[in-house]
Write an enzyme that holds these catalytic residues in place. Structure first.
Site, PDB file in Angstrom:
ATOM      1  N   CYS A  54     -18.851  -1.411  23.447  1.00  0.00           N
ATOM      2  CA  CYS A  54     -19.771  -0.281  23.627  1.00  0.00           C
ATOM      3  C   CYS A  54     -19.676   0.414  24.991  1.00  0.00           C
ATOM      4  CB  CYS A  54     -21.208  -0.747  23.397  1.00  0.00           C
ATOM      5  SG  CYS A  54     -22.359   0.652  23.430  1.00  0.00           S
ATOM      6  N   CYS A  94     -30.562  10.785  12.601  1.00  0.00           N
ATOM      7  CA  CYS A  94     -30.612   9.433  13.153  1.00  0.00           C
ATOM      8  C   CYS A  94     -30.681   9.483  14.684  1.00  0.00           C
ATOM      9  CB  CYS A  94     -29.379   8.658  12.704  1.00  0.00           C
ATOM     10  SG  CYS A  94     -29.385   6.967  13.319  1.00  0.00           S
ATOM     11  N   CYS A 136     -34.125   8.422  10.667  1.00  0.00           N
ATOM     12  CA  CYS A 136     -33.484   7.129  10.897  1.00  0.00           C
ATOM     13  C   CYS A 136     -33.490   6.892  12.394  1.00  0.00           C
ATOM     14  CB  CYS A 136     -32.042   7.183  10.370  1.00  0.00           C
ATOM     15  SG  CYS A 136     -31.087   5.703  10.756  1.00  0.00           S
TER      16      CYS A 136
HETATM   17  N1  SAM Z   1     -28.585  -0.205  21.072  1.00  0.00           N
HETATM   18  C1  SAM Z   1     -28.838  -0.279  19.704  1.00  0.00           C
HETATM   19  C2  SAM Z   1     -28.136  -1.425  19.031  1.00  0.00           C
HETATM   20  O1  SAM Z   1     -27.117  -1.902  19.525  1.00  0.00           O
HETATM   21  O2  SAM Z   1     -28.609  -1.838  17.968  1.00  0.00           O
HETATM   22  C3  SAM Z   1     -28.517   1.004  18.943  1.00  0.00           C
HETATM   23  C4  SAM Z   1     -27.279   1.807  19.276  1.00  0.00           C
HETATM   24  S1  SAM Z   1     -25.722   0.997  19.046  1.00  0.00           S
HETATM   25  C5  SAM Z   1     -24.638   2.131  19.834  1.00  0.00           C
HETATM   26  C6  SAM Z   1     -25.422   1.176  17.308  1.00  0.00           C
HETATM   27  C7  SAM Z   1     -24.117   0.686  16.741  1.00  0.00           C
HETATM   28  O3  SAM Z   1     -23.054   1.548  17.124  1.00  0.00           O
HETATM   29  C8  SAM Z   1     -23.605  -0.680  17.157  1.00  0.00           C
HETATM   30  O4  SAM Z   1     -24.234  -1.716  16.476  1.00  0.00           O
HETATM   31  C9  SAM Z   1     -22.145  -0.593  16.765  1.00  0.00           C
HETATM   32  O5  SAM Z   1     -21.976  -1.035  15.432  1.00  0.00           O
HETATM   33  C10 SAM Z   1     -21.836   0.899  16.864  1.00  0.00           C
HETATM   34  N2  SAM Z   1     -20.888   1.176  17.961  1.00  0.00           N
HETATM   35  C11 SAM Z   1     -21.138   1.172  19.272  1.00  0.00           C
HETATM   36  N3  SAM Z   1     -20.042   1.428  19.996  1.00  0.00           N
HETATM   37  C12 SAM Z   1     -19.038   1.611  19.108  1.00  0.00           C
HETATM   38  C13 SAM Z   1     -17.651   1.900  19.224  1.00  0.00           C
HETATM   39  N4  SAM Z   1     -17.057   2.030  20.414  1.00  0.00           N
HETATM   40  N5  SAM Z   1     -16.928   2.042  18.103  1.00  0.00           N
HETATM   41  C14 SAM Z   1     -17.524   1.893  16.892  1.00  0.00           C
HETATM   42  N6  SAM Z   1     -18.808   1.618  16.713  1.00  0.00           N
HETATM   43  C15 SAM Z   1     -19.569   1.468  17.806  1.00  0.00           C
HETATM   44  C1  DTB Z   2     -23.570   3.070  13.357  1.00  0.00           C
HETATM   45  O1  DTB Z   2     -23.316   2.091  12.631  1.00  0.00           O
HETATM   46  N1  DTB Z   2     -22.673   3.851  13.934  1.00  0.00           N
HETATM   47  C2  DTB Z   2     -23.303   4.885  14.726  1.00  0.00           C
HETATM   48  C3  DTB Z   2     -24.792   4.663  14.397  1.00  0.00           C
HETATM   49  N2  DTB Z   2     -24.794   3.464  13.637  1.00  0.00           N
HETATM   50  C4  DTB Z   2     -25.787   4.673  15.443  1.00  0.00           C
HETATM   51  C5  DTB Z   2     -22.965   4.777  16.174  1.00  0.00           C
HETATM   52  C6  DTB Z   2     -21.526   4.903  16.480  1.00  0.00           C
HETATM   53  C7  DTB Z   2     -21.342   4.912  17.971  1.00  0.00           C
HETATM   54  C8  DTB Z   2     -19.927   5.108  18.365  1.00  0.00           C
HETATM   55  C9  DTB Z   2     -19.734   5.032  19.837  1.00  0.00           C
HETATM   56  C10 DTB Z   2     -20.422   6.120  20.625  1.00  0.00           C
HETATM   57  O2  DTB Z   2     -20.329   7.320  20.262  1.00  0.00           O
HETATM   58  O3  DTB Z   2     -21.005   5.819  21.655  1.00  0.00           O
HETATM   59 FE1  SF4 Z   3     -24.947  -3.069  22.574  1.00  0.00          FE
HETATM   60 FE2  SF4 Z   3     -26.467  -1.086  21.548  1.00  0.00          FE
HETATM   61 FE3  SF4 Z   3     -26.530  -1.614  24.152  1.00  0.00          FE
HETATM   62 FE4  SF4 Z   3     -24.342  -0.559  23.120  1.00  0.00          FE
HETATM   63  S1  SF4 Z   3     -26.320   0.405  23.222  1.00  0.00           S
HETATM   64  S2  SF4 Z   3     -24.442  -2.245  24.612  1.00  0.00           S
HETATM   65  S3  SF4 Z   3     -24.325  -1.511  21.090  1.00  0.00           S
HETATM   66  S4  SF4 Z   3     -27.198  -2.970  22.497  1.00  0.00           S
END
Ligand code: SAM
Ligand code: DTB
Ligand code: SF4
Length: 331
Positions: A76, A113, A144
């Site tokens: 992330c 969302c 969402c």
């Molecule tokens: N912080 C909250 C959480 O982690 O539940 C909500 C936002 S988080 C960015 C939501 C989802 O985005 C993560 O669970 C992950 O599946 C997806 N995600 C985050 N970074 C990603 C990446 N670089 N590529 C693909 N999916 C990503």
């Molecule tokens: C999910 O499963 N994918 C979306 C949404 N839920 C929130 C997020 C994707 C994040 C991809 C990395 C980013 O743009 O920061």
């Molecule tokens: Fe993990 Fe969500 Fe924080 Fe990214 S925003 S570091 S997916 S908890």
């Protein structure tokens, strides 16, 4: 492992098909190992039993609180632990969120969302989110949110505000999970999902592939999703978007066909759920996206940005939909 020929034989179109909640990782792994044509046939059969295969639901994503997250999710860009160039921002004001939602609605989105880079929201964070949910709903959009872990009372509060869906992903298998995230457990995630479900909010739960996990891990994740007390109404399958500065930048890319197979396995095991072709579309060819739709994906995020990374321009999506004869899903 099940006999592959038996798995490939699709049930006749009119057969009564009860939903199953007892998929084992072995069975899903056997699905993933089917000859590609057999797997796609199974997925198409399941898809067409429950959906119009030429309709795709469109959601829009807005980051209402970007960056500075204390968690260590290795994929992330918003984790404060990695130097990714994402600047930590304060939460967006209500009027800006509603203005964006109006724009998304006018551009054809049916679900909005709101995502926040929180480990879990504080109650005062929810004080800000509650009017956003109510305001977006008043615009006629489905709502969402994805805000991290939720306690039972927090889930109830969001339900009262009119939240339709909560996104909280399992991300990967329980066995691989510790290689990706150490700051919260798999069990924490399952607990949040139970709080959301018990509050009467629909569940949006899926994962990411391309993290360096094995096929067995992908099978295990799909089997876990399909064995929840009820199937998530929405199942996002994200392809890892590699971001410089994150620990997973440079990991070996997943074979695109393996991604499509994972979508197909989600469709077959959770036939009534909307399966979302989620992050990673910007890096996919049109042909790969078309295969994912054939495999049963029937939802996408539209708009030029996901949370912090790029998503295809609206014109590219419109041209692809046009070429494939896909129309927006009526909700
Ligand atoms: N912080 C909250 C959480 O982690 O539940 C909500 C936002 S988080 C960015 C939501 C989802 O985005 C993560 O669970 C992950 O599946 C997806 N995600 C985050 N970074 C990603 C990446 N670089 N590529 C693909 N999916 C990503
Ligand atoms: C999910 O499963 N994918 C979306 C949404 N839920 C929130 C997020 C994707 C994040 C991809 C990395 C980013 O743009 O920061
Ligand atoms: Fe993990 Fe969500 Fe924080 Fe990214 S925003 S570091 S997916 S908890």
């Amino acid at each position: 492992m099940e006999n592959i020929d038996a798995l490939a034989a699709a049930p006749p179109p009119q057969a009564a098909t009860a939903l199953r909640y007892d998929w084992s990782a072995c069975e899903v792994e056997a699905l993933l190992a089917l000859p590609f044509a057999d797997l796609m046939f199974r997925a198409q059969t399941a898809h067409r039993r429950h959906f119009d295969a030429s309709r795709v639901q469109m959601s829009t994503l807005l980051s209402i609180k970007t960056g500075g997250c204390p968690e260590d999710c290795a994929y992330c860009p918003q984790s404060a632990r990695y130097d990714t160039g994402v600047v930590a921002d304060s939460p967006m004001p209500l009027d800006a969120v509603l203005a964006e939602a109006r724009r998304a609605r006018d551009a054809g989105a049916t679900r909005y969302c709101m995502g926040a880079a929180w480990r879990s929201p504080k109650d005062r964070d929810l004080d800000a989110v509650v009017p956003m949910v109510a305001g977006v709903k008043a615009l006629g959009l489905e709502t969402c949110a994805t805000l991290g872990m939720l306690s039972r009372p927090q889930a109830a509060r969001l339900a009262d505000a009119g939240l339709d869906y909560y996104n909280h992903n399992l991300d990967t298998s329980e066995a691989f999970y510790g290689r990706i995230i150490t700051t919260r457990t798999y069990r924490d995630r399952l607990e949040t999902l139970a709080h959301v479900r018990d509050a009467g909010i629909r569940v949006c739960c899926g994962g990411i592939v391309g993290l360096g996990e094995s096929r067995r891990d992908r099978a295990d994740m799909i089997a876990t999703l399909a064995s929840l007390p009820s199937h998530p109404e929405s199942v996002p399958i994200n392809m890892l978007v590699q971001v410089e500065g994150t620990p997973l930048n440079g990991v070996e890319a997943l074979d695109p066909f393996e991604f499509v197979r994972t979508v197909a396995a989600a469709r077959i095991t959770m036939p009534r759920s909307v399966v979302r072709l989620s992050a990673g579309r910007e890096q996919m060819s049109d042909e790969m996206q078309a295969l994912a739709f054939l495999a049963g994906a029937n939802s996408i995020f539209v708009g030029p940005e996901l949370l912090t990374t790029p998503n295809p321009a609206r014109e590219r999506d419109a041209a692809l939909f046009d070429r494939l004869g896909i129309r927006p899903m009526e909700t």
